[in-house]
Design an enzyme around this catalytic site. Structure first.
Site, mmCIF file in Angstrom:
data_model
loop_
_atom_site.group_PDB
_atom_site.id
_atom_site.type_symbol
_atom_site.label_atom_id
_atom_site.label_comp_id
_atom_site.label_asym_id
_atom_site.label_seq_id
_atom_site.Cartn_x
_atom_site.Cartn_y
_atom_site.Cartn_z
ATOM 1 N N CYS A 112 -2.825 -1.193 9.918
ATOM 2 C CA CYS A 112 -1.960 -0.671 8.861
ATOM 3 C C CYS A 112 -1.913 0.842 8.994
ATOM 4 O O CYS A 112 -2.951 1.509 8.940
ATOM 5 C CB CYS A 112 -2.552 -1.071 7.515
ATOM 6 S SG CYS A 112 -1.647 -0.413 6.106
ATOM 7 N N CYS B 62 5.209 1.156 10.607
ATOM 8 C CA CYS B 62 4.545 0.266 9.646
ATOM 9 C C CYS B 62 4.414 -1.062 10.360
ATOM 10 O O CYS B 62 5.358 -1.520 11.020
ATOM 11 C CB CYS B 62 5.402 0.127 8.390
ATOM 12 S SG CYS B 62 4.917 -1.242 7.307
ATOM 13 N N TYR C 23 0.840 -1.210 0.000
ATOM 14 C CA TYR C 23 0.000 0.000 0.000
ATOM 15 C C TYR C 23 0.872 1.257 0.000
ATOM 16 O O TYR C 23 0.454 2.312 -0.461
ATOM 17 C CB TYR C 23 -0.870 0.034 1.267
ATOM 18 C CG TYR C 23 -2.142 -0.801 1.238
ATOM 19 C CD1 TYR C 23 -2.502 -1.566 0.152
ATOM 20 C CD2 TYR C 23 -2.985 -0.789 2.349
ATOM 21 C CE1 TYR C 23 -3.673 -2.324 0.168
ATOM 22 C CE2 TYR C 23 -4.156 -1.535 2.370
ATOM 23 C CZ TYR C 23 -4.499 -2.304 1.281
ATOM 24 O OH TYR C 23 -5.647 -3.039 1.301
ATOM 25 N N GLY C 24 2.067 1.118 0.569
ATOM 26 C CA GLY C 24 2.942 2.288 0.744
ATOM 27 C C GLY C 24 3.290 3.008 -0.551
ATOM 28 O O GLY C 24 3.669 4.170 -0.531
HETATM 29 N N1 DGL Z 1 1.755 -2.618 7.006
HETATM 30 C C1 DGL Z 1 1.417 -1.382 6.431
HETATM 31 C C2 DGL Z 1 1.619 -0.193 7.322
HETATM 32 O O1 DGL Z 1 1.476 -0.301 8.523
HETATM 33 C C3 DGL Z 1 1.652 -1.110 4.977
HETATM 34 C C4 DGL Z 1 2.793 -1.730 4.266
HETATM 35 C C5 DGL Z 1 2.625 -1.562 2.778
HETATM 36 O O2 DGL Z 1 1.798 -2.268 2.219
HETATM 37 O O3 DGL Z 1 3.325 -0.729 2.176
HETATM 38 O O4 DGL Z 1 1.869 0.887 6.884
#
Ligand code: DGL
Length: 263
Positions: free
Chosen positions: A73, A184, A42-43
């Site tokens: 997240c 994260c 998602y980042g």
């Molecule tokens: N685990 C996620 C977070 O806390 C996102 C990691 C990702 O998908 O980039 O930001």
């Protein structure tokens, strides 16, 4: 309703670090977890895309009868939690953001480091966090592209991972950080490796346990805490369930059923 499950999601396996804290604090709660591995990371996605995924997750957990929703997240929270709270005003929703406030209170050197995704660090919500809580400290931010993908493969130790992590941590150490925020939910899985790479007097702060406590508060207020023993956790992944089943035991040490998620 007390015995209804709690819905938890992340872009992938990172949120399992939060799920473990929830299970530790609230062992009676039945847990549902969606890993949106088909869309990880998602980042590096746009906020619009992430908002869309958040609303898909919310619809799914509503259908599953979840009594609460946890965005395990940081990247999804900064992009999507406000819309979800607007769309589901009655539903207990817990989000998470980098622990800037506790880190600013804890630092003695006055320099705090933040490891997080590009999306989190570029968000208006993160800028607002700094304005609110970090006016008296220096904050060094470090986006960490590539780390999440390695962790998604269950890699917590390889030379390639160690090398990438060292590249991200060195600027923080060089700047005199004595407190590093793991912003994260994938990164708490790297704590053992990080501890080998940084001096003992540097604190690592993450928010998984605080999220579990906030969830407990919201459920208690509404008299929604489960009293019967939990059912086994259920997992869904939007990528290959066989891969997820292979990686799961590295990151999660309780039983669970894995299914495919195609929304
Ligand atoms: N685990 C996620 C977070 O806390 C996102 C990691 C990702 O998908 O980039 O930001």
């Amino acid at each position: 309703m007390r015995e209804a499950p709690i819905g938890v999601f992340d872009s992938g396996v990172g949120g399992l670090s939060v799920l473990a804290e929830i299970q530790r604090l609230l062992p009676n709660e039945s847990l549902l977890y969606v890993a949106d591995c088909g869309n990880v990371p998602y980042g590096e996605k746009t906020p619009e895309f992430i908002r869309q995924r958040c609303s898909v997750m919310a619809r799914f957990f509503q259908q599953q009868g979840a009594k609460a929703l946890v965005l395990a997240c940081n990247t999804a929270t900064v992009a999507g939690v406000a819309d979800l709270r607007r769309d589901y005003p009655e539903w207990p929703i817990v989000g998470m953001e980098p622990a800037v406030k506790p880190a600013a209170a804890a630092t003695r050197s006055g320099v705090v480091g933040v490891l997080a995704t590009t999306g989190t660090l570029q968000s208006a919500k993160f800028a607002a966090l700094l304005d609110r809580f970090a006016t008296d400290v220096r904050v060094i931010t470090q986006p960490c592209p590539g780390l999440v993908e390695l962790i998604e493969n269950g890699d917590l130790h390889s030379p390639a991972l160690r090398q990438l992590l060292a590249r991200y941590v060195e600027p923080l150490l060089g700047a005199g950080c004595d407190t590093i925020i793991l912003g994260c939910t994938h990164y708490p899985f790297l704590k053992p490796l990080l501890r080998q790479m940084i001096p003992d007097d540097i604190s690592l702060i993450d928010t998984g346990a605080a999220v579990a406590r906030q969830l407990q508060r919201l459920l208690a207020e509404r008299e929604l805490l489960a009293v019967e023993p939990a059912r086994d956790a259920r997992f869904w992944t939007s990528a290959d369930p066989v891969h997820f089943k292979d990686v799961l035991p590295v990151l999660w040490n309780s039983p669970g059923i894995v299914q495919s998620f195609d929304m």
